[in-house]
Design a protein around this motif. Structure first.
Motif, PDB file in Angstrom:
ATOM      1  N   GLU A 110       0.838  -1.215   0.000  1.00  0.00           N
ATOM      2  CA  GLU A 110       0.000   0.000   0.000  1.00  0.00           C
ATOM      3  C   GLU A 110       0.864   1.252   0.000  1.00  0.00           C
ATOM      4  N   VAL A 111       1.944   1.241   0.756  1.00  0.00           N
ATOM      5  CA  VAL A 111       2.865   2.381   0.774  1.00  0.00           C
ATOM      6  C   VAL A 111       3.482   2.539  -0.611  1.00  0.00           C
ATOM      7  N   GLN A 112       3.883   1.434  -1.219  1.00  0.00           N
ATOM      8  CA  GLN A 112       4.475   1.472  -2.562  1.00  0.00           C
ATOM      9  C   GLN A 112       3.474   1.971  -3.602  1.00  0.00           C
ATOM     10  N   ARG A 113       2.200   1.616  -3.442  1.00  0.00           N
ATOM     11  CA  ARG A 113       1.167   2.094  -4.369  1.00  0.00           C
ATOM     12  C   ARG A 113       1.071   3.620  -4.316  1.00  0.00           C
ATOM     13  N   LEU A 114       1.106   4.171  -3.101  1.00  0.00           N
ATOM     14  CA  LEU A 114       1.051   5.622  -2.957  1.00  0.00           C
ATOM     15  C   LEU A 114       2.300   6.279  -3.534  1.00  0.00           C
ATOM     16  N   GLU A 115       3.455   5.692  -3.275  1.00  0.00           N
ATOM     17  CA  GLU A 115       4.710   6.248  -3.794  1.00  0.00           C
ATOM     18  C   GLU A 115       4.723   6.266  -5.320  1.00  0.00           C
ATOM     19  N   ALA A 116       4.203   5.212  -5.934  1.00  0.00           N
ATOM     20  CA  ALA A 116       4.158   5.160  -7.407  1.00  0.00           C
ATOM     21  C   ALA A 116       3.272   6.274  -7.955  1.00  0.00           C
ATOM     22  N   ALA A 117       2.129   6.505  -7.319  1.00  0.00           N
ATOM     23  CA  ALA A 117       1.236   7.587  -7.761  1.00  0.00           C
ATOM     24  C   ALA A 117       1.885   8.946  -7.536  1.00  0.00           C
ATOM     25  N   ILE A 118       2.537   9.124  -6.399  1.00  0.00           N
ATOM     26  CA  ILE A 118       3.233  10.388  -6.124  1.00  0.00           C
ATOM     27  C   ILE A 118       4.263  10.659  -7.209  1.00  0.00           C
TER      28      ILE A 118
ATOM     29  N   ALA B 219      -4.469  14.806   7.127  1.00  0.00           N
ATOM     30  CA  ALA B 219      -3.552  13.657   7.154  1.00  0.00           C
ATOM     31  C   ALA B 219      -2.333  13.965   8.013  1.00  0.00           C
ATOM     32  N   ARG B 220      -1.823  15.185   7.932  1.00  0.00           N
ATOM     33  CA  ARG B 220      -0.680  15.577   8.777  1.00  0.00           C
ATOM     34  C   ARG B 220      -1.072  15.550  10.255  1.00  0.00           C
ATOM     35  N   SER B 221      -2.285  16.003  10.550  1.00  0.00           N
ATOM     36  CA  SER B 221      -2.761  15.969  11.939  1.00  0.00           C
ATOM     37  C   SER B 221      -2.885  14.536  12.435  1.00  0.00           C
ATOM     38  N   ALA B 222      -3.423  13.667  11.593  1.00  0.00           N
ATOM     39  CA  ALA B 222      -3.534  12.252  11.958  1.00  0.00           C
ATOM     40  C   ALA B 222      -2.147  11.652  12.164  1.00  0.00           C
ATOM     41  N   GLU B 223      -1.214  12.033  11.322  1.00  0.00           N
ATOM     42  CA  GLU B 223       0.154  11.529  11.467  1.00  0.00           C
ATOM     43  C   GLU B 223       0.759  11.979  12.797  1.00  0.00           C
ATOM     44  N   ARG B 224       0.542  13.250  13.165  1.00  0.00           N
ATOM     45  CA  ARG B 224       1.071  13.738  14.448  1.00  0.00           C
ATOM     46  C   ARG B 224       0.469  12.959  15.611  1.00  0.00           C
ATOM     47  N   ARG B 225      -0.824  12.675  15.542  1.00  0.00           N
ATOM     48  CA  ARG B 225      -1.473  11.914  16.616  1.00  0.00           C
ATOM     49  C   ARG B 225      -0.923  10.482  16.675  1.00  0.00           C
ATOM     50  N   CYS B 226      -0.703   9.895  15.510  1.00  0.00           N
ATOM     51  CA  CYS B 226      -0.138   8.535  15.478  1.00  0.00           C
ATOM     52  C   CYS B 226       1.283   8.529  16.026  1.00  0.00           C
TER      53      CYS B 226
ATOM     54  N   VAL C 147       4.817   0.286   8.977  1.00  0.00           N
ATOM     55  CA  VAL C 147       4.051   0.437   7.734  1.00  0.00           C
ATOM     56  C   VAL C 147       2.909   1.423   7.940  1.00  0.00           C
ATOM     57  N   SER C 148       2.239   1.344   9.063  1.00  0.00           N
ATOM     58  CA  SER C 148       1.124   2.255   9.340  1.00  0.00           C
ATOM     59  C   SER C 148       1.602   3.697   9.389  1.00  0.00           C
ATOM     60  N   LEU C 149       2.729   3.924  10.054  1.00  0.00           N
ATOM     61  CA  LEU C 149       3.271   5.278  10.146  1.00  0.00           C
ATOM     62  C   LEU C 149       3.719   5.774   8.769  1.00  0.00           C
ATOM     63  N   ALA C 150       4.330   4.911   7.997  1.00  0.00           N
ATOM     64  CA  ALA C 150       4.757   5.293   6.649  1.00  0.00           C
ATOM     65  C   ALA C 150       3.538   5.588   5.770  1.00  0.00           C
ATOM     66  N   TYR C 151       2.487   4.792   5.911  1.00  0.00           N
ATOM     67  CA  TYR C 151       1.294   4.979   5.080  1.00  0.00           C
ATOM     68  C   TYR C 151       0.671   6.352   5.294  1.00  0.00           C
ATOM     69  N   ILE C 152       0.476   6.742   6.543  1.00  0.00           N
ATOM     70  CA  ILE C 152      -0.177   8.026   6.800  1.00  0.00           C
ATOM     71  C   ILE C 152       0.708   9.181   6.352  1.00  0.00           C
ATOM     72  N   ASN C 153       2.032   8.999   6.442  1.00  0.00           N
ATOM     73  CA  ASN C 153       2.954  10.018   5.956  1.00  0.00           C
ATOM     74  C   ASN C 153       2.873  10.149   4.440  1.00  0.00           C
ATOM     75  N   ARG C 154       2.896   9.021   3.728  1.00  0.00           N
ATOM     76  CA  ARG C 154       2.827   9.058   2.263  1.00  0.00           C
ATOM     77  C   ARG C 154       1.486   9.589   1.785  1.00  0.00           C
ATOM     78  N   LEU C 155       0.424   9.291   2.529  1.00  0.00           N
ATOM     79  CA  LEU C 155      -0.895   9.769   2.113  1.00  0.00           C
ATOM     80  C   LEU C 155      -0.943  11.292   2.108  1.00  0.00           C
ATOM     81  N   SER C 156      -0.340  11.927   3.101  1.00  0.00           N
ATOM     82  CA  SER C 156      -0.322  13.395   3.098  1.00  0.00           C
ATOM     83  C   SER C 156       0.494  13.916   1.919  1.00  0.00           C
ATOM     84  N   ASP C 157       1.598  13.249   1.598  1.00  0.00           N
ATOM     85  CA  ASP C 157       2.383  13.643   0.425  1.00  0.00           C
ATOM     86  C   ASP C 157       1.569  13.477  -0.855  1.00  0.00           C
TER      87      ASP C 157
END
Length: 191
Positions: free
Chosen positions: A96-104, A136-143, A155-165
């Protein structure tokens, strides 16, 4: 999948506590509950963004790719909420993280380098995408705050970070494909 809730209200939270999936009861302002709430708020804002994209898709066919990439994110955010509610549960995988990175990477190549700071605006759709990004950044800070107390999966922490990007680049891509000028930051005049 069977029914999961037979009653919507249980009255068990009336005294300021809530139950986690592992049976623990924690205060409603516990960092884990805060993280769950921020992820839920992001999912709601993302739902609004997807509805707005769908409304504009007929006029701007270039938006369909954004819908295809962002729609699964709502489901993954629900998975992340499950991970937060049930600490031993892991739903997100590196794919899932890789999927977001490819789209980015794809989208960033199309929009080109960022030459100035941009502000959330230009259209309702672009602004809503930035609302999702900031949520997404706020959710990342809370996580991350929770992670300092009770470690979360990498992976969860990376996912929320990539989602904001991803959402930042998505806002720029929407502006480009809809031919909307990005709102460039203008520094205050020097005194």
């Amino acid at each position: 999948m069977g029914y999961r809730l037979s009653k919507i209200y249980t009255k068990t939270g009336d005294k300021g506590e809530t139950g986690l999936g592992d049976g623990r009861r924690v205060p409603k302002d516990h960092p884990r509950v805060e993280a769950i709430g921020e992820v839920d708020a992001l999912n709601s804002q993302l739902g609004l963004l997807l509805a707005q994209l769908a409304e504009q898709e007929a006029m701007w066919p270039g938006l369909s790719e954004l819908i295809e990439v962002l729609s699964p994110c709502q489901h993954r955010l629900f998975d992340l909420g499950g991970e937060l509610a049930m600490p031993a549960y892991q739903a997100l995988g590196e794919a899932e993280v890789q999927r977001l990175e490819a789209a980015i990477d794809r989208w960033n190549e199309e929009v080109g380098p960022l030459e100035n700071f941009i502000l959330p605006g230009g259209s309702t759709l672009v602004a809503q995408t930035h609302i999702c990004r900031s949520q997404a950044r706020s959710a990342e800070r809370r996580c991350q705050a929770l992670n300092a107390m009770e470690p979360l999966g990498a992976v969860s922490l990376a996912y929320i970070n990539r989602l904001s990007d991803l959402l930042f680049v998505a806002a720029r891509l929407i502006a480009k494909r809809m031919q909307i000028n990005e709102v460039l930051w203008q520094a205050a005049p020097k005194p």
